[in-house]
Design an enzyme around this catalytic site. Structure first.
Site, PDB file in Angstrom:
ATOM      1  N   LYS A  81     -42.636   5.581 -11.316  1.00 22.22           N
ATOM      2  CA  LYS A  81     -41.347   5.846 -11.530  1.00 22.22           C
ATOM      3  C   LYS A  81     -41.047   5.939 -13.096  1.00 22.22           C
ATOM      4  O   LYS A  81     -40.249   6.691 -13.521  1.00 22.22           O
ATOM      5  CB  LYS A  81     -40.519   4.342 -11.101  1.00 22.22           C
ATOM      6  CG  LYS A  81     -40.738   4.123  -9.675  1.00 22.22           C
ATOM      7  CD  LYS A  81     -39.587   2.857  -9.249  1.00 22.22           C
ATOM      8  CE  LYS A  81     -40.296   1.475  -9.996  1.00 22.22           C
ATOM      9  NZ  LYS A  81     -41.546   1.113  -9.491  1.00 22.22           N
ATOM     10  N   ARG A 102     -33.399  -4.415  -6.512  1.00 24.18           N
ATOM     11  CA  ARG A 102     -34.665  -4.821  -5.934  1.00 24.18           C
ATOM     12  C   ARG A 102     -34.151  -5.481  -4.487  1.00 24.18           C
ATOM     13  O   ARG A 102     -35.319  -5.595  -3.740  1.00 24.18           O
ATOM     14  CB  ARG A 102     -35.491  -5.757  -6.540  1.00 24.18           C
ATOM     15  CG  ARG A 102     -36.183  -5.229  -7.809  1.00 24.18           C
ATOM     16  CD  ARG A 102     -36.889  -6.273  -8.665  1.00 24.18           C
ATOM     17  NE  ARG A 102     -37.419  -5.616  -9.847  1.00 24.18           N
ATOM     18  CZ  ARG A 102     -38.623  -5.322  -9.839  1.00 24.18           C
ATOM     19  NH1 ARG A 102     -39.320  -5.176  -9.045  1.00 24.18           N
ATOM     20  NH2 ARG A 102     -39.073  -4.942 -11.164  1.00 24.18           N
ATOM     21  N   ARG A 148     -55.813   0.979 -14.806  1.00 22.44           N
ATOM     22  CA  ARG A 148     -55.039   1.222 -15.817  1.00 22.44           C
ATOM     23  C   ARG A 148     -55.255  -0.120 -16.860  1.00 22.44           C
ATOM     24  O   ARG A 148     -55.335  -0.155 -18.150  1.00 22.44           O
ATOM     25  CB  ARG A 148     -53.561   0.870 -15.426  1.00 22.44           C
ATOM     26  CG  ARG A 148     -52.509   0.973 -16.830  1.00 22.44           C
ATOM     27  CD  ARG A 148     -51.009   0.977 -16.055  1.00 22.44           C
ATOM     28  NE  ARG A 148     -50.819  -0.473 -15.202  1.00 22.44           N
ATOM     29  CZ  ARG A 148     -49.641  -0.648 -14.456  1.00 22.44           C
ATOM     30  NH1 ARG A 148     -48.939   0.483 -14.322  1.00 22.44           N
ATOM     31  NH2 ARG A 148     -49.466  -1.693 -14.234  1.00 22.44           N
ATOM     32  N   ARG A 159     -50.640  -6.467 -20.033  1.00 21.19           N
ATOM     33  CA  ARG A 159     -49.318  -7.168 -19.866  1.00 21.19           C
ATOM     34  C   ARG A 159     -49.992  -8.267 -18.743  1.00 21.19           C
ATOM     35  O   ARG A 159     -50.716  -8.218 -18.116  1.00 21.19           O
ATOM     36  CB  ARG A 159     -48.364  -6.211 -19.003  1.00 21.19           C
ATOM     37  CG  ARG A 159     -47.698  -5.543 -19.642  1.00 21.19           C
ATOM     38  CD  ARG A 159     -46.820  -4.683 -19.000  1.00 21.19           C
ATOM     39  NE  ARG A 159     -46.318  -4.997 -17.625  1.00 21.19           N
ATOM     40  CZ  ARG A 159     -45.566  -4.329 -16.690  1.00 21.19           C
ATOM     41  NH1 ARG A 159     -45.298  -3.001 -16.894  1.00 21.19           N
ATOM     42  NH2 ARG A 159     -45.098  -4.851 -15.687  1.00 21.19           N
ATOM     43  N   ARG A 179     -46.355  -8.894  -6.316  1.00 24.03           N
ATOM     44  CA  ARG A 179     -45.464  -7.824  -6.870  1.00 24.03           C
ATOM     45  C   ARG A 179     -45.177  -6.845  -5.638  1.00 24.03           C
ATOM     46  O   ARG A 179     -44.111  -6.375  -5.087  1.00 24.03           O
ATOM     47  CB  ARG A 179     -45.628  -7.349  -7.884  1.00 24.03           C
ATOM     48  CG  ARG A 179     -45.477  -7.954  -9.286  1.00 24.03           C
ATOM     49  CD  ARG A 179     -46.027  -7.465 -10.638  1.00 24.03           C
ATOM     50  NE  ARG A 179     -45.376  -6.312 -11.114  1.00 24.03           N
ATOM     51  CZ  ARG A 179     -45.973  -5.490 -11.654  1.00 24.03           C
ATOM     52  NH1 ARG A 179     -47.421  -5.837 -12.098  1.00 24.03           N
ATOM     53  NH2 ARG A 179     -45.264  -4.202 -12.246  1.00 24.03           N
TER      54      ARG A 179
END
Length: 199
Positions: A13, A88, A127, A139, A150
Protein backbone atom coordinates in the site's frame (compact mmCIF):
# COMPACT_ATOMS: atom_id res chain seq x y z
CA UNK A 1 -9.63 12.60 -5.62
CA UNK A 2 -10.46 11.25 -2.17
CA UNK A 3 -9.61 7.59 -1.84
CA UNK A 4 -8.82 4.73 0.52
CA UNK A 5 -6.19 2.02 0.01
CA UNK A 6 -7.07 -1.32 1.57
CA UNK A 7 -4.86 -4.37 1.83
CA UNK A 8 -3.11 -6.53 4.41
CA UNK A 9 0.15 -5.45 6.05
CA UNK A 10 3.03 -5.87 3.60
CA UNK A 11 0.81 -5.82 0.48
CA UNK A 12 2.48 -2.72 -0.93
CA UNK A 13 0.00 0.00 0.00
CA UNK A 14 2.78 2.45 0.89
CA UNK A 15 4.56 1.93 -2.44
CA UNK A 16 1.39 2.37 -4.47
CA UNK A 17 0.30 5.40 -2.42
CA UNK A 18 3.64 7.08 -3.17
CA UNK A 19 3.09 6.57 -6.90
CA UNK A 20 -0.49 7.88 -6.77
CA UNK A 21 0.75 10.93 -4.85
CA UNK A 22 3.33 11.57 -7.59
CA UNK A 23 0.66 11.25 -10.29
CA UNK A 24 -2.14 13.27 -8.66
CA UNK A 25 -0.30 15.62 -6.31
CA UNK A 26 -2.52 14.77 -3.34
CA UNK A 27 -1.21 13.87 0.14
CA UNK A 28 -0.91 10.35 1.51
CA UNK A 29 -2.45 10.21 4.97
CA UNK A 30 -1.00 7.14 6.64
CA UNK A 31 -2.57 6.32 9.97
CA UNK A 32 0.45 4.13 10.70
CA UNK A 33 2.73 7.16 10.38
CA UNK A 34 0.35 9.25 12.51
CA UNK A 35 0.43 6.60 15.22
CA UNK A 36 4.21 6.16 15.07
CA UNK A 37 4.61 9.93 15.38
CA UNK A 38 2.48 9.84 18.53
CA UNK A 39 4.70 7.08 19.92
CA UNK A 40 7.88 9.02 19.04
CA UNK A 41 6.49 12.11 20.78
CA UNK A 42 6.33 10.10 24.02
CA UNK A 43 3.00 11.60 25.07
CA UNK A 44 0.55 9.75 27.34
CA UNK A 45 -1.47 8.80 24.26
CA UNK A 46 1.71 7.79 22.45
CA UNK A 47 2.63 5.39 25.27
CA UNK A 48 -0.82 3.77 25.06
CA UNK A 49 -0.46 3.48 21.29
CA UNK A 50 3.00 1.92 21.67
CA UNK A 51 1.74 -0.84 23.97
CA UNK A 52 -1.10 -1.71 21.59
CA UNK A 53 1.09 -1.64 18.46
CA UNK A 54 3.75 -3.88 20.01
CA UNK A 55 1.05 -6.51 20.62
CA UNK A 56 -0.10 -6.16 17.00
CA UNK A 57 -3.50 -4.86 18.20
CA UNK A 58 -5.64 -1.97 16.99
CA UNK A 59 -5.63 1.54 18.45
CA UNK A 60 -9.07 2.71 19.74
CA UNK A 61 -11.33 4.23 17.09
CA UNK A 62 -11.90 7.58 18.81
CA UNK A 63 -8.18 8.37 18.84
CA UNK A 64 -7.62 7.32 15.23
CA UNK A 65 -10.72 9.19 14.03
CA UNK A 66 -9.59 12.40 15.65
CA UNK A 67 -6.18 12.15 14.01
CA UNK A 68 -7.80 11.48 10.63
CA UNK A 69 -10.25 14.37 11.06
CA UNK A 70 -7.42 16.81 11.72
CA UNK A 71 -5.50 15.64 8.65
CA UNK A 72 -8.35 15.65 6.13
CA UNK A 73 -9.44 19.10 7.31
CA UNK A 74 -5.91 20.47 6.74
CA UNK A 75 -5.58 22.78 3.70
CA UNK A 76 -3.13 20.36 2.01
CA UNK A 77 -5.97 17.80 1.68
CA UNK A 78 -8.49 20.26 0.24
CA UNK A 79 -8.26 18.76 -3.27
CA UNK A 80 -8.07 15.15 -2.20
CA UNK A 81 -6.06 12.58 -0.26
CA UNK A 82 -5.16 8.91 -0.02
CA UNK A 83 -5.98 7.23 3.27
CA UNK A 84 -3.58 4.35 3.94
CA UNK A 85 -4.36 2.05 6.88
CA UNK A 86 -7.79 3.50 7.62
CA UNK A 87 -10.58 2.51 7.90
CA UNK A 88 -9.96 -0.99 9.25
CA UNK A 89 -13.51 -1.83 10.36
CA UNK A 90 -17.03 -1.19 9.09
CA UNK A 91 -17.64 1.04 12.13
CA UNK A 92 -14.63 3.16 11.13
CA UNK A 93 -15.85 3.25 7.50
CA UNK A 94 -19.25 4.47 8.65
CA UNK A 95 -17.64 7.10 10.88
CA UNK A 96 -15.43 8.23 7.97
CA UNK A 97 -18.50 8.61 5.73
CA UNK A 98 -20.16 10.77 8.39
CA UNK A 99 -16.98 12.82 8.88
CA UNK A 100 -16.63 13.44 5.14
CA UNK A 101 -20.34 14.21 4.83
CA UNK A 102 -20.00 16.84 7.56
CA UNK A 103 -17.26 18.41 5.42
CA UNK A 104 -19.45 18.30 2.31
CA UNK A 105 -17.44 15.60 0.53
CA UNK A 106 -17.29 11.82 0.00
CA UNK A 107 -14.87 9.12 -1.10
CA UNK A 108 -14.33 8.78 -4.84
CA UNK A 109 -12.80 5.29 -4.77
CA UNK A 110 -11.58 2.46 -2.56
CA UNK A 111 -8.72 0.31 -3.92
CA UNK A 112 -8.15 -3.09 -2.31
CA UNK A 113 -4.78 -4.74 -2.95
CA UNK A 114 -5.46 -8.46 -2.74
CA UNK A 115 -2.60 -10.64 -1.52
CA UNK A 116 -1.64 -14.16 -0.40
CA UNK A 117 -1.20 -13.89 3.38
CA UNK A 118 1.35 -16.74 3.57
CA UNK A 119 3.56 -14.96 1.03
CA UNK A 120 3.32 -11.76 3.06
CA UNK A 121 4.77 -13.51 6.14
CA UNK A 122 7.81 -14.50 4.05
CA UNK A 123 8.11 -10.93 2.72
CA UNK A 124 8.02 -9.54 6.26
CA UNK A 125 10.79 -11.89 7.39
CA UNK A 126 12.93 -10.83 4.42
CA UNK A 127 12.26 -7.14 5.17
CA UNK A 128 13.33 -7.58 8.80
CA UNK A 129 16.54 -9.35 7.79
CA UNK A 130 17.33 -6.64 5.25
CA UNK A 131 16.76 -3.90 7.83
CA UNK A 132 18.95 -5.67 10.37
CA UNK A 133 21.79 -6.10 7.89
CA UNK A 134 21.55 -2.44 6.86
CA UNK A 135 21.33 -0.55 10.15
CA UNK A 136 19.75 -2.86 12.71
CA UNK A 137 16.58 -0.72 13.04
CA UNK A 138 13.45 -2.87 13.10
CA UNK A 139 9.94 -1.77 14.05
CA UNK A 140 8.73 -3.37 17.33
CA UNK A 141 5.72 -4.91 15.56
CA UNK A 142 7.88 -6.44 12.80
CA UNK A 143 8.26 -9.87 14.32
CA UNK A 144 6.56 -13.12 13.25
CA UNK A 145 4.16 -13.30 16.20
CA UNK A 146 2.91 -9.71 16.02
CA UNK A 147 2.81 -9.82 12.22
CA UNK A 148 0.61 -12.93 12.22
CA UNK A 149 -1.72 -11.20 14.70
CA UNK A 150 -1.94 -8.21 12.34
CA UNK A 151 -2.65 -10.48 9.36
CA UNK A 152 -5.33 -12.44 11.23
CA UNK A 153 -6.97 -9.21 12.39
CA UNK A 154 -6.96 -7.95 8.81
CA UNK A 155 -8.37 -11.25 7.50
CA UNK A 156 -11.30 -11.08 9.92
CA UNK A 157 -12.09 -7.45 9.12
CA UNK A 158 -11.40 -7.02 5.41
CA UNK A 159 -14.36 -9.08 4.12
CA UNK A 160 -16.94 -6.83 5.80
CA UNK A 161 -15.12 -3.72 4.53
CA UNK A 162 -15.07 -5.10 1.00
CA UNK A 163 -18.80 -5.77 1.21
CA UNK A 164 -19.45 -2.32 2.70
CA UNK A 165 -17.66 -0.42 -0.06
CA UNK A 166 -18.73 -2.86 -2.78
CA UNK A 167 -22.39 -2.24 -1.92
CA UNK A 168 -21.76 1.50 -2.35
CA UNK A 169 -20.09 1.08 -5.74
CA UNK A 170 -16.73 2.38 -4.46
CA UNK A 171 -14.61 -0.80 -4.36
CA UNK A 172 -11.98 -1.58 -7.00
CA UNK A 173 -9.99 -4.83 -6.66
CA UNK A 174 -6.33 -5.09 -7.75
CA UNK A 175 -4.05 -8.15 -7.64
CA UNK A 176 -1.33 -7.04 -5.24
CA UNK A 177 0.82 -10.12 -5.96
CA UNK A 178 1.83 -8.83 -9.40
CA UNK A 179 5.22 -7.16 -9.93
CA UNK A 180 5.16 -3.64 -8.45
CA UNK A 181 4.93 -1.81 -11.80
CA UNK A 182 2.07 -4.05 -12.90
CA UNK A 183 0.19 -3.32 -9.66
CA UNK A 184 0.66 0.40 -10.35
CA UNK A 185 -0.66 0.02 -13.90
CA UNK A 186 -3.70 -1.81 -12.57
CA UNK A 187 -4.34 0.81 -9.90
CA UNK A 188 -4.04 3.67 -12.40
CA UNK A 189 -6.30 1.82 -14.82
CA UNK A 190 -9.14 1.29 -12.33
CA UNK A 191 -8.84 4.97 -11.31
CA UNK A 192 -9.10 6.04 -14.95
CA UNK A 193 -5.59 7.54 -14.92
CA UNK A 194 -4.08 5.58 -17.79
CA UNK A 195 -1.74 2.66 -17.33
CA UNK A 196 1.76 4.15 -17.10
CA UNK A 197 3.44 3.66 -13.69
CA UNK A 198 5.07 6.67 -12.05
CA UNK A 199 8.30 6.16 -10.12
Amino acid sequence: MRMVLLGPPGAGKGTQATRIVARLGIPQLSTGEMLRSAVAAGSAIGLQVKAVMERGGLVPDDLVLEMVRQRICHPEARHGFILDGFPRTVAQAEALDVLLGDEGSALDAVIELQADLAVLVDRMAARVEEARSRDGAVRPDDNPTAFRVRLETYRRQTAPLSEYYGARGKLRLVDGMQPIDDVTRSVFSVLGLGAQPTR
